[in-house]
Enzyme design. Sequence first.
Site, PDB file in Angstrom:
ATOM      1  CE1 TYR A  69      35.528  29.635  15.471  1.00  0.00           C
ATOM      2  CE2 TYR A  69      37.987  29.651  15.447  1.00  0.00           C
ATOM      3  CZ  TYR A  69      36.846  29.709  14.838  1.00  0.00           C
ATOM      4  OH  TYR A  69      36.661  29.521  13.447  1.00  0.00           O
TER       5      TYR A  69
ATOM      6  CG  ASP B 132      33.091  36.327  19.842  1.00  0.00           C
ATOM      7  OD1 ASP B 132      34.081  35.990  19.535  1.00  0.00           O
ATOM      8  OD2 ASP B 132      32.012  36.633  19.315  1.00  0.00           O
TER       9      ASP B 132
ATOM     10  CE  LYS C  63      28.268  30.726  16.390  1.00  0.00           C
ATOM     11  NZ  LYS C  63      28.593  29.444  15.700  1.00  0.00           N
TER      12      LYS C  63
HETATM   13  P1  KE4 Z   1      31.946  32.268  12.067  1.00  0.00           P
HETATM   14  O1  KE4 Z   1      32.933  33.074  11.164  1.00  0.00           O
HETATM   15  O2  KE4 Z   1      31.940  30.864  11.863  1.00  0.00           O
HETATM   16  O3  KE4 Z   1      30.571  32.676  11.416  1.00  0.00           O
HETATM   17  O4  KE4 Z   1      31.754  32.771  13.383  1.00  0.00           O
HETATM   18  C1  KE4 Z   1      33.408  32.679  14.171  1.00  0.00           C
HETATM   19  C2  KE4 Z   1      32.913  32.622  15.655  1.00  0.00           C
HETATM   20  C3  KE4 Z   1      33.089  33.736  16.446  1.00  0.00           C
HETATM   21  N1  KE4 Z   1      33.138  33.793  17.710  1.00  0.00           N
HETATM   22  C4  KE4 Z   1      32.339  32.641  18.401  1.00  0.00           C
HETATM   23  C5  KE4 Z   1      32.293  32.984  20.060  1.00  0.00           C
HETATM   24  C6  KE4 Z   1      31.924  31.711  17.549  1.00  0.00           C
HETATM   25  O5  KE4 Z   1      31.500  30.863  18.396  1.00  0.00           O
HETATM   26  C7  KE4 Z   1      32.358  31.536  16.311  1.00  0.00           C
HETATM   27  C8  KE4 Z   1      31.897  30.292  15.662  1.00  0.00           C
HETATM   28  N2  KE4 Z   1      31.643  29.257  16.260  1.00  0.00           N
HETATM   29  C9  KE4 Z   1      32.017  27.722  15.601  1.00  0.00           C
HETATM   30  C10 KE4 Z   1      31.340  26.705  16.407  1.00  0.00           C
HETATM   31  N3  KE4 Z   1      31.406  27.013  18.094  1.00  0.00           N
HETATM   32  C11 KE4 Z   1      31.621  27.693  14.316  1.00  0.00           C
HETATM   33  C12 KE4 Z   1      31.377  26.556  13.715  1.00  0.00           C
HETATM   34  C13 KE4 Z   1      32.446  26.262  12.530  1.00  0.00           C
HETATM   35  O6  KE4 Z   1      33.424  26.919  12.498  1.00  0.00           O
HETATM   36  O7  KE4 Z   1      31.840  25.510  11.624  1.00  0.00           O
END
Ligand code: KE4
Length: 427
Positions: free
Chosen positions: A144, A239, A267
């Site tokens: 993801y 990523d 994060k």
């Molecule tokens: P954000 O747009 O949510 O800051 O990051 C997206 C993203 C990109 N790449 C990786 C590997 C990620 O894990 C994420 C976001 N992770 C999720 C939970 N595994 C965020 C939780 C949520 O969407 O509320």
Amino acid sequence: MGREKSHEIFARAQQLMPGGVNSPARAFGAVGGEPVIMQRGAGAYLYDVDGNKYIDYIGSWGPMILGHAHPKVTEAINAAVRQGTSFGAPTEAENTLAELIIEAVPSVEKVRLVNSGTEATMSAIRLARGYTGRDVIVKFAGNYHGHVDSLLVAAGSAAATLGVPNSPGVTAGTTKDTLVLAYNDVPGLEAAFAEHGSKIAGVILEPIVGNMGTVVASPEFLKALRELTQKHGSVLIFDEVMTGFRVAYGGAQSLNGITPDLTTHGKIVGGGMPIGAYGGKAEIMDHVIPVGQVFQAGTLSGNPIATAAGIATLTTLRDEDPYPRLEQLSDRLARGLVEAATAVGLPHTLTRVSSMLTLFFNGEQVTSWDSASKCDTAKFGKYFWGLIDRGVYLPCSQYEALFVSAAHTEADIDATVEATKAVLAGL
Ligand code: KE4
């Protein structure tokens, strides 16, 4: 453990926001029931609006590696906010945060700060396409990268594996240039490059996956990725939004020894404030506007509050080096969980890299989405709620990683293991 106030607040939330949440990950869809409304965090703990205390293993989905409300982070934010919240003009703090990322991650020679992990990955794939002049992006099932339209795809017809949208509102045109392959599948990767190599702008992956549970890329897979992208002139994008500064100060690439062309962060680099970043070889990054032609912009990118939180977090990680302790605590937790699962004969495997780990309700080693999808998610849901009722707050899905913070103690770990034993015994 009453949660009346939580229930009340959530009922109102559902009238105001779709599903009562601002991100579906928090909706408890994968475990049933309704989310717990949190009031505050302190160290390794969260406290809900009904006054219940939880040992927290979500850590805001990764950012809170130092624990909640770390004094250095809080002080930095307080000091910054008194100077104003956003200027829309360059500030020195952006230099400082950029330098910290560049120092920590040798493959990053230049970096652009954005506001989320999604913005970082969206920008990185646009840059890969702009830099190569090609269209095709390769991603992997079970990885993801945020809600980027062209990455919201499911594997299409097995042969072509061309992406078909997996969300309404994403057009076929947007995903037609996305190839979805199986993670850790070297022959599949080789076949895709044999057929499409000259059209592949970039390959994006989580070098250690958190989003199908914790899954590690095999050395053979990583080697093939680096060699094939090199050979075909495609951009290799790690990523590391989740793994950056999590599994090591230098991220996954500092552990697996593979040098990507671009890396995305999020994060932890924001210390809980909205930040993302993408960076890599200067020769590629200089294609980004205003030096180059690849467009990307953002009102609040690099804003003073988020950069203050990020600087405080990264300097604390660099200077206090909590990673040996995180390794010790996380190993203690992993052993305890395995012991608890084994004691009741639960089919399980556990994958851990430093302080991110997943207990899979699946007797088969999880190496790809194919094996991950065989987990007993119903049983996981019961485990999740059993722990909530014993004051332990896990990620609300089998397909997430659990995070240990520098604020956790041996006592927290042991309490978590005891709660697990009690819950699994009753499943
Ligand atoms: P954000 O747009 O949510 O800051 O990051 C997206 C993203 C990109 N790449 C990786 C590997 C990620 O894990 C994420 C976001 N992770 C999720 C939970 N595994 C965020 C939780 C949520 O969407 O509320």
